[in-house]
Scaffold this motif. Structure first.
Motif, short mmCIF file in Angstrom:
data_model
loop_
_atom_site.label_atom_id
_atom_site.label_comp_id
_atom_site.label_asym_id
_atom_site.label_seq_id
_atom_site.Cartn_x
_atom_site.Cartn_y
_atom_site.Cartn_z
N ILE A 585 0.24 31.54 1.89
CA ILE A 585 -0.07 32.50 0.02
C ILE A 585 -1.63 31.87 -0.31
O ILE A 585 -2.40 33.24 -0.73
N GLY A 586 -1.82 30.68 -0.13
CA GLY A 586 -3.46 30.53 -0.93
C GLY A 586 -4.64 30.91 -0.13
O GLY A 586 -5.29 31.12 -0.46
N ALA A 587 -4.05 30.64 1.66
CA ALA A 587 -5.03 30.79 2.10
C ALA A 587 -5.44 32.83 2.27
O ALA A 587 -7.34 32.94 1.69
N ALA A 588 -4.40 33.40 1.89
CA ALA A 588 -4.50 34.58 1.54
C ALA A 588 -5.04 34.98 0.54
O ALA A 588 -5.86 35.99 0.27
N ARG A 589 -5.16 34.07 -0.78
CA ARG A 589 -5.44 34.56 -2.17
C ARG A 589 -7.42 34.50 -1.23
O ARG A 589 -7.80 35.05 -2.26
N GLY A 590 -7.67 34.03 -1.07
CA GLY A 590 -9.01 33.04 -0.93
C GLY A 590 -9.71 34.45 -0.15
O GLY A 590 -10.67 34.72 -0.44
N ILE A 731 4.12 41.17 8.49
CA ILE A 731 3.15 40.46 7.77
C ILE A 731 2.86 40.65 8.95
O ILE A 731 1.46 41.35 9.96
N ALA A 732 2.81 40.71 9.94
CA ALA A 732 2.24 39.31 11.38
C ALA A 732 1.71 40.73 12.24
O ALA A 732 1.20 40.28 12.97
N GLU A 733 2.85 41.40 12.41
CA GLU A 733 2.55 42.35 13.56
C GLU A 733 1.41 43.71 12.71
O GLU A 733 0.98 43.69 13.89
N LYS A 734 1.83 43.76 11.68
CA LYS A 734 0.92 44.44 11.05
C LYS A 734 -0.43 44.08 10.81
O LYS A 734 -1.77 44.90 11.66
N CYS A 735 -0.54 42.84 10.95
CA CYS A 735 -2.37 42.12 11.05
C CYS A 735 -3.19 42.11 12.33
O CYS A 735 -3.93 42.04 12.75
N LYS A 747 -5.41 42.18 0.78
CA LYS A 747 -4.24 42.72 -0.98
C LYS A 747 -2.85 42.39 -0.58
O LYS A 747 -1.98 42.37 -0.89
N ASP A 748 -2.69 43.58 -0.04
CA ASP A 748 -1.28 43.83 0.73
C ASP A 748 -0.72 43.00 1.57
O ASP A 748 0.54 42.96 1.43
N VAL A 749 -1.44 42.25 2.78
CA VAL A 749 -0.68 41.02 2.95
C VAL A 749 -1.04 39.93 2.04
O VAL A 749 0.61 39.14 2.11
N LEU A 750 -1.53 39.55 0.81
CA LEU A 750 -0.80 39.31 -0.15
C LEU A 750 0.08 39.70 -0.44
O LEU A 750 1.86 38.20 -0.78
N TRP A 751 0.05 40.57 -1.14
CA TRP A 751 2.06 41.03 -1.39
C TRP A 751 2.97 40.60 -0.41
O TRP A 751 4.33 40.35 -1.25
N ASP A 752 2.41 40.95 0.39
CA ASP A 752 3.85 41.06 1.21
C ASP A 752 4.50 39.28 1.45
O ASP A 752 5.83 39.29 1.80
N LEU A 753 3.35 38.12 1.50
CA LEU A 753 3.77 37.26 1.47
C LEU A 753 4.16 36.33 0.64
O LEU A 753 4.95 35.88 1.16
#
Length: 790
Positions: A585-590, A731-735, A747-753
């Protein structure tokens, strides 16, 4: 008889810490012919000789080998007690600022100097004495005072390199006060006992780990060793063990004197068998020391634990930094059990003044034990004052005097540079980390400190942000001239060193290959990007240096290394699932901030687990922006056409085919990182079967086949809420969709995490295939750190 303590700063155990910093240590194996010393042992303020633990303390008033200034008096205890030795019944009192003891040394080399103090009741209130003590210009004690509440003698112990015929001990009372001393010891120790790199030290702690207190009578150099119980962090993580079978097999004469036999015959031992099913990955001892002072740490080992040769290996950690693999039979080459050995290293604590030492189990199941026998911490004290050098030593010290003069000039230059630096450059928040410097500390610097090659790009440097510019002299100071033992990493740009700025701030210093002229584009990009951004989850650039054809970047130091370090192919303790989610989550925010909030949009282009770093609190920060591409990336500019750059295994397949780089290329790479976190394996592993070698392909296939549980890191089995795991897999599959249009935004990845973390924390574990989506009910939107739009 009263228990005799070495006077030091004591504190209870501290929090368990462990992480890897791959520094080798120097094992001392010097040999020395040494016989037990018989002088000097001085009973101060008396004409009588007293035997104390096999040593004759000669009265200073009747000794021919001792002289002292006439401006002194002696005093006698008015209440002599049988609980302490008679050497504490008298004291020599000094009231003159120039008071001193002088005695002939027994030879040149390292001496133990012990100063004994006990404020007994007398006509002079000894507890009111405040004074300094120095030896030939070297300050040993400053504003020293023994409190009246002390019930036991206080012994201040030093190891001093003395190469003079005379040993002169100066007592300087503070103001109208006075100085006193009850007893004095000065005698030689074996050659090599203290490393040349730390010639003058004060003993702060001496600990017998896993055994009883060792008294003066049971140590060849009359040292006491305290219990370790009050310093250990988790007592249940290790148990005391005693050697009842094997005789000690010393490999050199010196080793017989480094510690008491009793220290090597006992140990604290970690083992999964001792913990009733609770697996402790390490055991930590914590100590309070003087802040911002360098300390010599010595750890003692003796393997009587392993049932046979080469069956016990483990890690030694210092602070939160992995220091050394303890392997008596492989690395040290021992061919028998119960061989005493030790490691020395230097540490400079930050403002917290904490020193932490840990032993940790390896991941390999056959090495599930670790042990520690003894531990010493010694504070390094200043250098000798050349003004006190006797003229008779002139011929032997010419080079030293020249060195001191040259050093003074150098220090003056450094002081001027530091003054300018302090006034000009902003300082980030201080941290309480430690610098670990391994011997030999008289270190050879880089051969490139004076470069002759010309880097054709360096003329561009003045266009950079000058507020971040750091002089090369400061870089050399921080890294000890790029000392090899401070090297903590290597990359395509160059080497990375751990360093300490003059104000104690810990930094990571990335230096390009000197004079090569390579990597200037990355150098320029890194400075440009990092000077534009500021975010909790992005590594901060402290400064740069573009001087003498050098290209150097200075970052905040990340205490716990990279995310990859904690996942596989290392001896780090594993991360629990909740903590892994928080790191993601932290990395996704960055990344979300980079894509949406930073100067029109920035594509990182090299997202991987080694570029996600962790600070002392495991807060994730994205690092390494040398390959980044800056915006603007708006509705009319959705991609950048560029040559392929990145890391194989993390590359967006569409970017690879079309050379069109988009923000969702980062999303693909982040998807690979998500699988690394879940599976604890590298992105590419050629040793695996063909269908498993590529993590992205194998992971997606397993998720789509409903077999995600089969690829989970075995250490996480039973930890993950099934719904959290299902959401994480989605999430991983979508990415990892082949085409970037099918991938979510960060932003969506962060939300899902964030949602996956909420599912992990929920008390109700719904069925794996329950598709009820309660995000809007369960998730606290205040936890989502929205990236500001600039």
């Amino acid at each position: 008889m009263a228990k005799l303590h070495i006077h030091g700063v004591h504190a209870p155990g501290f929090t368990l810490f462990f992480i890897s910093l791959q520094y080798p240590l120097l094992l001392l194996t010097l040999s020395s012919a040494y016989t037990t010393q018989t002088k000097h042992f001085i009973n101060c303020g008396s004409s009588n000789s007293i035997n104390y633990f096999t040593r004759d303390f000669v009265g200073d008033a009747s000794s021919d080998s001792v002289s002292f200034t006439k401006q002194n008096t002696s005093t006698l205890s008015s209440n002599q007690s049988s609980s302490v030795s008679a050497i504490y019944d008298t004291a020599r009192i000094f009231r003159s600022p120039s008071s001193r003891y002088a005695l002939d040394t027994t030879g040149k080399g390292t001496h133990i100097v012990r100063l004994h103090f006990f404020p007994f009741a007398s006509t002079s209130n000894l507890s009111e004495a405040v004074f300094n003590v120095s030896v030939n210009g070297l300050t040993l004690l400053s504003s020293f005072q023994v409190p009246s509440s002390t019930n036991s003698p206080v012994v201040e112990e030093f190891f001093l390199s003395i190469n003079r015929a005379k040993f002169v001990l100066h007592f300087s009372p503070q103001g109208s006060s006075f100085a006193f001393i009850n007893a004095l010891e000065v005698f030689l120790v074996p050659d090599g006992f203290i490393p040349d790199s730390a010639p003058n030290v004060r003993t702060v702690y001496r600990i017998n780990v896993g055994g009883d207190e060792v008294t003066l009578a049971n140590d060849s150099l009359w040292r006491s060793w305290d219990l370790d119980d009050s310093y250990i962090d988790v007592p249940n993580a290790a148990q005391n063990s005693t050697n009842n079978e094997s005789a000690l097999n010393y490999q050199a004469d010196l080793d017989k004197f480094l510690a008491s036999d009793h220290v090597y015959q006992t140990a604290k031992v970690m083992s999964v068998n001792f913990t009733n099913g609770t697996l402790y990955r390490n055991t930590t001892w914590g100590f309070k020391v003087s802040t911002n002072a360098r300390h010599l740490v010595r750890v003692h080992f003796c393997d009587f634990i392993s049932p046979s040769l080469n069956t016990v290996r483990f890690n030694l950690y210092s602070y939160q930094n992995f220091t050394e693999l303890i392997d008596p039979y492989g690395k040290n080459g021992f061919r028998e059990r119960a061989v005493p050995f030790h490691y020395d290293f230097l540490v400079k604590p930050g403002s917290s003044g904490l020193v932490k030492i840990s032993i940790g189990l390896l991941n390999a199941s056959i090495y599930q034990q670790a042990y520690l026998n003894g531990l010493e911490i010694m504070e390094i004290i200043g250098s000798w004052d050349s003004d006190f050098m006797p003229s008779e030593e002139h011929n032997h010290n010419v080079s030293l005097i020249i060195g001191l003069v040259s050093g003074s000039v150098t220090l003056l230059c450094i002081f001027v540079s530091a003054s300018i630096f302090i006034c000009k450059y902003r300082k980030p928040k201080r941290t309480d980390m430690s610098v670990w410097t391994l011997f030999p500390a008289l270190r050879g610097g880089s051969s490139h400190s004076e470069l002759t090659e010309q880097t054709r790009h360096c003329s561009v440097a003045p266009n950079f942000n000058l507020e971040l510019k750091i002089p090369l002299a400061e870089i050399h100071f921080a890294t000890n001239n790029f000392y090899d033992k401070l090297l903590i990493g290597k990359g395509g740009f160059g080497n990375v060193y751990r360093g300490t700025l003059r104000d104690g701030i810990e930094v990571a210093v990335k230096r390009s290959k000197p004079g090569s002229g390579q990597g200037f584009s990355e150098f320029q990009t890194e400075i440009t990007v990092l000077s534009k951004i500021c975010h909790r989850h992005l590594v901060s650039l402290i400064g740069y240096c573009a001087e003498r054809f050098e290209m150097i970047l200075v970052y905040e130091f990340m205490e716990k290394g990279s995310l990859r370090d904690h996942l596989y192919n290392s001896d780090f303790p594993y991360l629990p699932w909740k903590q892994r989610l928080e790191i993601c989550i932290g990395a996704a925010r960055g990344l979300d901030y980079l894509h949406r909030g930073a100067a029109g949009g920035i594509i990182h282009r090299d997202i991987k687990s080694t570029n996600i770093l962790l600070d002392e609190n495991y807060v994730a920060k994205v690092a390494d922006f040398g390959l980044s591409k800056l915006g603007p990336l708006d509705q009319s500019h959705t991609h950048v056409s560029t040559g392929i750059k990145g890391t194989f295994g993390y590359l967006d397949p569409e970017y690879f085919k079309t050379q069109k780089l988009t923000k969702r290329s980062d999303v693909y790479s982040f998807g690979v990182v998500l699988l690394e976190v879940l599976c604890a394996r590298p992105a590419i592993d050629p040793s695996l079967p063909g269908d498993q070698a590529n993590l992205a392909e194998w992971g997606i296939t397993s998720i789509q086949n409903g077999a995600i549980e089969q690829i989970v890191d075995p250490l996480l089995v039973g930890q993950i809420n099934p719904n959290s795991l299902r959401k994480y897999g989605e999430i991983a599959e979508k990415c990892l969709q082949e085409e970037d249009e099918g991938r979510p935004s960060m932003k969506d990845v962060l939300w899902d995490l964030e949602y996956a973390l909420q599912l992990q924390q929920t008390d109700v574990k719904r069925d794996m295939h329950d598709d009820t989506d309660q995000r809007l009910v369960n998730i606290d939107s205040s936890n989502c750190e929205e990236a500001p739009i600039i």
